[in-house]
Design an enzyme around this catalytic site. Sequence first.
Site: not given
Length: 308
Positions: A223, A271
């Site tokens: 993350r 991502h």
Amino acid sequence: MEILYHGNAARGLAWQEAVTRALPEVRFTCWPDAANPAEIRHIVAWTLPDEVLAALPNLEILFSVGAGIDQLDTARLPAHLRIVRMIEPGIIGTMADYVAMGALALHRDLPFHVAEQRAGRSSWRDVAPAQQCRVGVMGLGELGRASLAKLAPLGFRLSGWSRSQYAIEGVDCFAGETGLAPFLAGCDILVCLLPLTAETRHILNRDTFAMLPRGARLVNAARGGHLVQDDLLAALDSGQLTSAMLDVTDPEPLPAGHPFYSHPAILMTPHVAGITRTDSAVVSLIDNLGRLLRGEPLIGEVDRSRGY
Ligand code: NAP
Ligand code: GLV
């Protein structure tokens, strides 16, 4: 039993068909079509906007579409709400591929060669065999272990760090706060696959980088909130780090003009490291719904006190 889906419409329809076929006793509805939202006790979603949460006062279980759950901003969810993360071969397989790609790309200096190409130059850099490169993975969960298994046949020397102590064949395992410094000291490439929690936020910072061997490389596929961005830039500037491959940032996407976009030592992807596969993830969801119907423990239930 009814389960509500909130998210991408095409996936919702595919999952509705698959769940209904496998478990005819489950009514699968897609937001905003639930006949009576106040009766909904189960939902599957990637994120849960406030207006959806407010419309579902009797929610009991939230199934995450992803392996991570921080994107749900769990602090605002009722304390009694059970959260189940997604464990499915699509996410695991694509993540392991990404980590192998990242380790190879950084080990072989791909950011440097791409930057040279863009600058219209061609320079040589020394090449070492993978056997001389130590790759350390932070987080030895579903994704960390699968990534290490993918890296092993490539010849890298492997280590891992987690909260609990594990024994994994071919991997030097370290644990907890006391294990962090010795783990980092042996990482030529550091891979982050931790969940984002209060304890792990900003774990990729100047102190962590200082404990790595000089010239180490970083892959962050977990993350964006794990990384202190200015500390990465400073470590690249000083030569403490050589390069970084980032699949995640905070925010996503980064604003136009952010220094990461043009940095010659940074490769970025949007991502896409570990991707929930519509076809394989619904098999995991169906398995868990079956377990719920039979009153059995769910696979991937999050310990909310731990945050993952
Ligand atoms: P997981 O199975 O829950 O594993 C988490 C691992 O992290 C465990 O080994 C755990 O230790 C360790 N850990 C947690 N907190 C720690 C701490 N404070 N100190 C040391 N170790 C700690 O999770 P996963 O399925 O592998 O997924 C990991 C993360 O990857 C997700 O949470 C998500 O953020 C990220 N992700 C990213 C993408 C992408 O596309 N970029 C895709 C999927 C997932 P213990 O084993 O001791 O509990
Ligand atoms: C993706 O980031 C996931 O958490 O599955």
